[in-house]
Every structure is written in structure tokens, then in C-alpha cells.
Design a protein around this motif. Structure first.
Motif, PDB file in Angstrom:
ATOM      1  N   LEU A  30      -9.249  -7.503   3.375  1.00 32.47           N
ATOM      2  CA  LEU A  30      -8.878  -7.925   2.019  1.00 32.47           C
ATOM      3  C   LEU A  30      -7.963  -9.141   2.045  1.00 32.47           C
ATOM      4  N   ILE A  31      -7.014  -9.139   2.989  1.00 29.97           N
ATOM      5  CA  ILE A  31      -6.090 -10.274   3.078  1.00 29.97           C
ATOM      6  C   ILE A  31      -6.831 -11.518   3.560  1.00 29.97           C
ATOM      7  N   SER A  58      -8.981 -13.169   0.939  1.00 29.84           N
ATOM      8  CA  SER A  58      -8.182 -13.893  -0.055  1.00 29.84           C
ATOM      9  C   SER A  58      -7.765 -15.278   0.439  1.00 29.84           C
ATOM     10  N   VAL A  59      -7.881 -15.507   1.755  1.00 35.13           N
ATOM     11  CA  VAL A  59      -7.574 -16.822   2.334  1.00 35.13           C
ATOM     12  C   VAL A  59      -8.898 -17.450   2.741  1.00 35.13           C
ATOM     13  N   ARG A  60      -9.439 -18.343   1.961  1.00 39.87           N
ATOM     14  CA  ARG A  60     -10.791 -18.844   2.123  1.00 39.87           C
ATOM     15  C   ARG A  60     -11.068 -19.430   3.506  1.00 39.87           C
TER      16      ARG A  60
END
Length: 349
Positions: A108-109, A112-114
Motif C-alpha cells: 500500500l505504501i 502510493s509512491v508512483r
């Protein structure tokens, strides 16, 4: 032996009473090991990125290290402190479940960082597998170590309790035998109607019995305590045999802090009375001294009775057993038919 070691069956392991900071340090080391491929490729990956991507990449690199450190700390703490199951399979399942939750959090983390989506690579899956395996190994090893030491403590405690019971049983064998002999001496004085000697005899008898009754509180005493007991016993015997029995005690006061099993001298001094003729023609002189190798020596002449006393040798066997149990040493006995000598090994306090 009342001062036995009371050992609590606590969890003794590689991480017993380990503060959280130590778990974090161990986890950090494990995390560095897990992400070592990323560390090895750090310079190469950084070189092929555009300059504006360096800071995000470095930040995510340290995030990865921080994430694995926290994850391993949680899993390791759970394995060592909380998970007490003896089942290795159960440990694997529970640890794998926590690791999977950690992996999902990482996904998930990362999503969130493309620019730093690496959550579906074989390397990352392998790293989570290694982290899981390390925690399982450390946790299970800690549990086995804890169980092994707990069993060793239980065995040690059982040995101590068994030793206590055997010593108590041996000491209890002394009391009835001495009791009846003492009453015989008291009866003799009463018949002579010597009130002063009778009163003193009763007082000394009281001191002797007080020492015997307190003997169950400690298995080993100082030589000073044992010789103080002998002084009371000595008076009783000298009165009982009308000064035909005497004692010469020659022990350096500086050596009286040496240790000896409680009531070691009583069976020896009683045996002298039981097995020998003591009268005007056969005056008994008992010598007690300390030899050069720190053995307490009890020696007396041999005046054998015509009729063999009805004894079963319990006194000496009892003494030999107690020295073997408590001192891990053997007494020595010499009998050349003119003198009977017993050597009692002592030990430092």
C-alpha cells in the motif's frame, strides 16, 4: 539443608529480560542483512536515475530499511515474548500471517509512491521470506533454549530436594538412639540422688537436644558449632562414667570456621561408649584434633566388650552417606585393634 536454592521456573532464553532497545538493534542488523541486495545496488541504481529522482530514491531506500527494521522488531518480539507454543508448524503459520500483513502494508505504501513501485518483484518477496524465516529461527531457538534451561533447573531443584530429604532422614535416625542413651544416664544420676549433678546434667542434655532439634535447619555447620555441642555432650558422658571417660580437644581457634556436616561427631562419640568397656581398668581417653590436611581426627583406644553389642552399624553408614552427599568426599576409618580412628574431611566456609 534449609537454605536450598529456590529457583523460579521463569522463561530463560537468549532474550530473557531483554529490553526493547536490544530487539531494535538485533532487528536493524537483520534488516541490513535482508536488504543487502538493495545496499549493494544502491550506487548503481542512483547513477542511472535522473538528478531530480535522487532524493526520492534515497528517501525510499531509508524507508525500506526503517520498514524492515520495524517489521522484524514486531515479529521478533512476538516470537520471543508472546508466542510460547512448542509447535514449530504453529509458529510458522502465525509468523507468516504477521509477515503477510507487513507485506500488504508495504504494498500500500509503495503503490502510493508512483516512481518506487517494487512490491511485486521476486527480490522483495524473497526479502520478506528471509525476514520471516529469520524471526522463526530466532524465536524457535529461543524457545528451545528456554525449555532446555527450565528442565535443567527442574532437575537441579529435584536433586536438591532429594538431597534434603535424604539428609533429613539420616539425621532423624540419630535422635531416637541418642535419646534412650541419655535417659539411661539421667536415670543413673537420679538413683545416686545427686541433685546438683542431676540438674547440671539436665541442663547440658537440654543444650544437646536443642542442637539436635535445630540440626534440621542446616545441613552443614562450622567446626566451632559442632565442637560447642561436643562440650555439652562431654559433660554428660564424663558425669555418666564417673570421670572414667575424658576428652582432649585440640583444634586451633583460627581453624574453627571450617565446615562440617551437622551432628558428625555424635555417632562417633556414641559408638565409643557402645562398643568399648569403660571402667577403672579401661579408662577411655578420646582425642579430637585437626591434622595437616584439614581433616578432623577422632581417635580412641579399643577396649572391646566381651559380648558384641546389638548394633547394625547404622551410625557409621549414616555418617559415610552424609559426607558423600554433602561434601562429595569420603571419611577414612583406621582400626589396628589398639586404636580406632576416624578422619572427617572438612571444607572452607
Amino acid at each position: 539443608m534449609n537454605k536450598t536454592i529456590q529457583e523460579k521456573h521463569t522463561d530463560i532464553s537468549l532474550f530473557e529480560n531483554t529490553p526493547l532497545i536490544r530487539f531494535i538493534v538485533v532487528s536493524l542488523i537483520c534488516a541490513v542483512f535482508v536488504i543487502y541486495p538493495n545496499i549493494a545496488c544502491f550506487s548503481w541504481d542512483l547513477a542511472r536515475l535522473a538528478p531530480d529522482e535522487h532524493i526520492p530514491y534515497i528517501a525510499f531506500f531509508f524507508f525500506r530499511l526503517f520498514f524492515f527494521t520495524v517489521l522484524i522488531t514486531v515479529i521478533l518480539w512476538y516470537n520471543v515474548k508472546k508466542l510460547k507454543t512448542p509447535s514449530f508448524f504453529d509458529r510458522v503459520l502465525r509468523t507468516a500471517l504477521i509477515t503477510s500483513i507487513g507485506y500488504l502494508s508495504y504494498v500500500l505504501i509503495s503503490v502510493s509512491v508512483r516512481k518506487h513501485i517494487d512490491c511485486f518483484t521476486g527480490l522483495l518477496l524473497f526479502q520478506f521470506f528471509v525476514a520471516c524465516a529469520l524471526c522463526i529461527f530466532i524465536g524457535h531457538t529461543s524457545h528451545l533454549s528456554s525449555e532446555k534451561r527450565r528442565k535443567e533447573q527442574e532437575i537441579r531443584q529435584l536433586k536438591i530436594e532429594n538431597l534434603q530429604s535424604r539428609c533429613d532422614a539420616l539425621i532423624n535416625q540419630i535422635n531416637p538412639h541418642f535419646f534412650f542413651n541419655s535417659l539411661n544416664g539421667l536415670t543413673s544420676l537420679i538413683r545416686k540422688k545427686n541433685d546438683e549433678n542431676t540438674l547440671t546434667y539436665v541442663n547440658k542434655l537440654s543444650d544437646v537436644f536443642r542442637y539436635i532439634l535445630q540440626s534440621d535447619r542446616k545441613a552443614i555447620v562450622t567446626l566451632a558449632e559442632e565442637l560447642e555441642f561436643v562440650q555439652s555432650f562431654r559433660y554428660m558422658m564424663e558425669v555418666r562414667f564417673a570421670n572414667k571417660l575424658s576428652y582432649i580437644i585440640d583444634v586451633d581457634p583460627e581453624k574453627r570456621d571450617l565446615k562440617i556436616p551437622v551432628l558428625s561427631l555424635l555417632p562417633l562419640l556414641e559408638n565409643i561408649v557402645v562398643h568399648n568397656v569403660i571402667d577403672s581398668e579401661h579408662k577411655m581417653e578420646v582425642r579430637i584434633w585437626l591434622n595437616e590436611i584439614q581433616e578432623l581426627v577422632v581417635s580412641s583406644p579399643v577396649f572391646p566388650k566381651i559380648s558384641i553389642p546389638e548394633t547394625n552399624g547404622t551410625g557409621l553408614k549414616n555418617l559415610e552417606n552424609r559426607f558423600s552427599l554433602l561434601m562429595n568426599r569420603q571419611i577414612r576409618i583406621e582400626n589396628d585393634n589398639s586404636r580406632f580412628t576416624v578422619y572427617l574431611p572438612l571444607k572452607q566456609g
